[in-house]
Write a protein that holds these residues in place. Structure first.
Motif, PDB file in Angstrom:
ATOM      1  N   PRO A 249       0.824  -1.214   0.000  1.00 19.44           N
ATOM      2  CA  PRO A 249       0.000   0.000   0.000  1.00 19.44           C
ATOM      3  C   PRO A 249       0.851   1.254   0.000  1.00 19.44           C
ATOM      4  N   SER A 250       0.273   2.346  -0.454  1.00 18.58           N
ATOM      5  CA  SER A 250       0.984   3.619  -0.508  1.00 18.58           C
ATOM      6  C   SER A 250       1.508   3.994   0.870  1.00 18.58           C
ATOM      7  N   GLY A 251       2.769   4.420   0.918  1.00 22.15           N
ATOM      8  CA  GLY A 251       3.360   4.842   2.181  1.00 22.15           C
ATOM      9  C   GLY A 251       3.903   3.718   3.037  1.00 22.15           C
ATOM     10  N   CYS A 252       4.014   2.512   2.474  1.00 24.53           N
ATOM     11  CA  CYS A 252       4.451   1.366   3.279  1.00 24.53           C
ATOM     12  C   CYS A 252       5.970   1.279   3.417  1.00 24.53           C
ATOM     13  N   GLY A 253       6.701   2.137   2.744  1.00 21.72           N
ATOM     14  CA  GLY A 253       8.153   2.150   2.904  1.00 21.72           C
ATOM     15  C   GLY A 253       8.930   1.457   1.807  1.00 21.72           C
ATOM     16  N   LYS A 254       8.292   1.215   0.662  1.00 24.79           N
ATOM     17  CA  LYS A 254       8.986   0.532  -0.448  1.00 24.79           C
ATOM     18  C   LYS A 254      10.214   1.322  -0.905  1.00 24.79           C
ATOM     19  N   THR A 255      10.013   2.604  -1.170  1.00 16.80           N
ATOM     20  CA  THR A 255      11.118   3.432  -1.638  1.00 16.80           C
ATOM     21  C   THR A 255      12.165   3.612  -0.548  1.00 16.80           C
ATOM     22  N   THR A 256      11.733   3.736   0.693  1.00 17.58           N
ATOM     23  CA  THR A 256      12.681   3.853   1.801  1.00 17.58           C
ATOM     24  C   THR A 256      13.576   2.624   1.877  1.00 17.58           C
ATOM     25  N   LEU A 257      12.987   1.438   1.738  1.00 20.47           N
ATOM     26  CA  LEU A 257      13.766   0.204   1.763  1.00 20.47           C
ATOM     27  C   LEU A 257      14.760   0.172   0.600  1.00 20.47           C
ATOM     28  N   LEU A 258      14.307   0.591  -0.578  1.00 23.26           N
ATOM     29  CA  LEU A 258      15.189   0.614  -1.745  1.00 23.26           C
ATOM     30  C   LEU A 258      16.360   1.569  -1.516  1.00 23.26           C
ATOM     31  N   ARG A 259      16.084   2.720  -0.929  1.00 25.76           N
ATOM     32  CA  ARG A 259      17.133   3.712  -0.670  1.00 25.76           C
ATOM     33  C   ARG A 259      18.111   3.213   0.394  1.00 25.76           C
ATOM     34  N   ILE A 260      17.638   2.414   1.321  1.00 31.90           N
ATOM     35  CA  ILE A 260      18.537   1.822   2.320  1.00 31.90           C
ATOM     36  C   ILE A 260      19.463   0.814   1.651  1.00 31.90           C
ATOM     37  N   ILE A 261      18.919  -0.001   0.733  1.00 29.22           N
ATOM     38  CA  ILE A 261      19.757  -0.947  -0.008  1.00 29.22           C
ATOM     39  C   ILE A 261      20.805  -0.192  -0.832  1.00 29.22           C
ATOM     40  N   ALA A 262      20.390   0.946  -1.390  1.00 27.43           N
ATOM     41  CA  ALA A 262      21.301   1.758  -2.205  1.00 27.43           C
ATOM     42  C   ALA A 262      22.365   2.462  -1.376  1.00 27.43           C
ATOM     43  N   GLY A 263      22.128   2.591  -0.074  1.00 20.97           N
ATOM     44  CA  GLY A 263      23.041   3.339   0.779  1.00 20.97           C
ATOM     45  C   GLY A 263      22.732   4.817   0.828  1.00 20.97           C
ATOM     46  N   LEU A 264      21.564   5.203   0.300  1.00 22.60           N
ATOM     47  CA  LEU A 264      21.152   6.609   0.318  1.00 22.60           C
ATOM     48  C   LEU A 264      20.447   6.975   1.618  1.00 22.60           C
ATOM     49  N   GLU A 265      19.982   5.975   2.344  1.00 19.90           N
ATOM     50  CA  GLU A 265      19.400   6.154   3.671  1.00 19.90           C
ATOM     51  C   GLU A 265      20.092   5.177   4.619  1.00 19.90           C
ATOM     52  N   THR A 266      20.201   5.560   5.882  1.00 15.43           N
ATOM     53  CA  THR A 266      20.782   4.683   6.892  1.00 15.43           C
ATOM     54  C   THR A 266      19.670   4.104   7.750  1.00 15.43           C
ATOM     55  N   PRO A 267      19.623   2.776   7.934  1.00 16.56           N
ATOM     56  CA  PRO A 267      18.576   2.213   8.787  1.00 16.56           C
ATOM     57  C   PRO A 267      18.754   2.650  10.233  1.00 16.56           C
TER      58      PRO A 267
END
Length: 253
Positions: free
Chosen positions: A42-60
């Protein structure tokens, strides 16, 4: 080898007023080498956030991501990223857009040109090498963006709704072209999409995330060979199952 291991990843965003918004919670997932995986939910579930964490663009906030046993601690050319927005430099020709990452790494001009030409041919745009982005259609611009990501020879290709802005006909064509590229390059692909139809058509496995804070709700393996028939009863059944899963979680929130 370029398998991705996500272990107990959580991400909380803190606002200036001190309040916190949890985006992901307890995400644990293994993505195999050369696998094509789609993230839906669903919208807002964190899909892009998870992808950015894999990319190293976000830190968990907690948890870890490793690729081939090495911890992800920041951006790395070994992880190519393709966004929904084409993110091309409008003042650079197609060939120079594709070569940009190599230029930043200090690769020689001749080697950059040869590599860019190779991937330009792979995406079928050799005759547009000297064009500027504004002269291309949306689908062509996205092919340039994919070629630019591949030119860095990443182990993992991360794609965030890359066909979301395209019309239906172009989107279907781009899906077929992406599968051809995946077969040629044998990259591990993690692909975020809101389209369940797209996920069933493309992926080896579909990862269904729960509503925020996102966690792995279910993993669905697609057993059929490619190319897949969108009109088949099996295709429709898996699509229905995933849609019901997403709709049920949305209505219970």
């Amino acid at each position: 080898m370029s398998g991705v291991t996500i272990k107990d990843v959580a991400k909380t965003f803190k606002k200036e007023d001190g309040t916190a918004t949890p985006a992901l919670e307890g995400v644990t997932l293994e993505i195999r080498d050369k696998e094509f995986v789609c993230l839906v939910g669903p919208s807002g579930c964190g899909k892009t956030t998870l992808l950015r964490i894999i990319a190293g663009l976000e830190t968990p906030t907690t948890g870890s991501v490793t690729i081939d046993g090495s911890a992800v601690t920041g951006p790395d050319p070994k992880r190519g990223m393709v966004f929904q927005e084409y993110s091309l430099f409008p003042w650079r020709r197609v060939i120079d857009n594709i070569a940009f990452g190599l230029e930043m790494k200090g690769v020689s001009r001749e080697e950059r040109r040869q590599t860019a030409e190779y991937y330009l041919k792979m995406v079928g745009l050799s005759r547009f090498r000297d064009a500027y982005p504004f002269e291309l259609s949306g689908g062509m611009r996205q092919r340039v963006a994919i070629a630019r990501a591949l030119a860095n020879e990443p182990d993992v290709l991360l794609m965030d709704e890359p066909f979301g802005a395209l019309d239906a006909q172009t989107r279907n064509r781009m899906q077929k072209e992406l599968l051809c590229l995946w077969k040629k390059t044998e990259k591990t692909i993690v692909f975020v999409t809101h389209s369940v139809d797209e996920a069933v058509y493309l992926s080896d496995r579909i990862i269904v995330l729960s509503p925020r804070p996102g966690s792995v709700q279910e993993i669905i393996t697609i057993p059929w060979p490619r190319p897949r028939d969108r009109t088949s009863a099996d295709f429709a059944e898996v699509r229905r199952r995933v849609l019901e899963m997403i709709n049920e979680t949305e209505t219970t929130q």
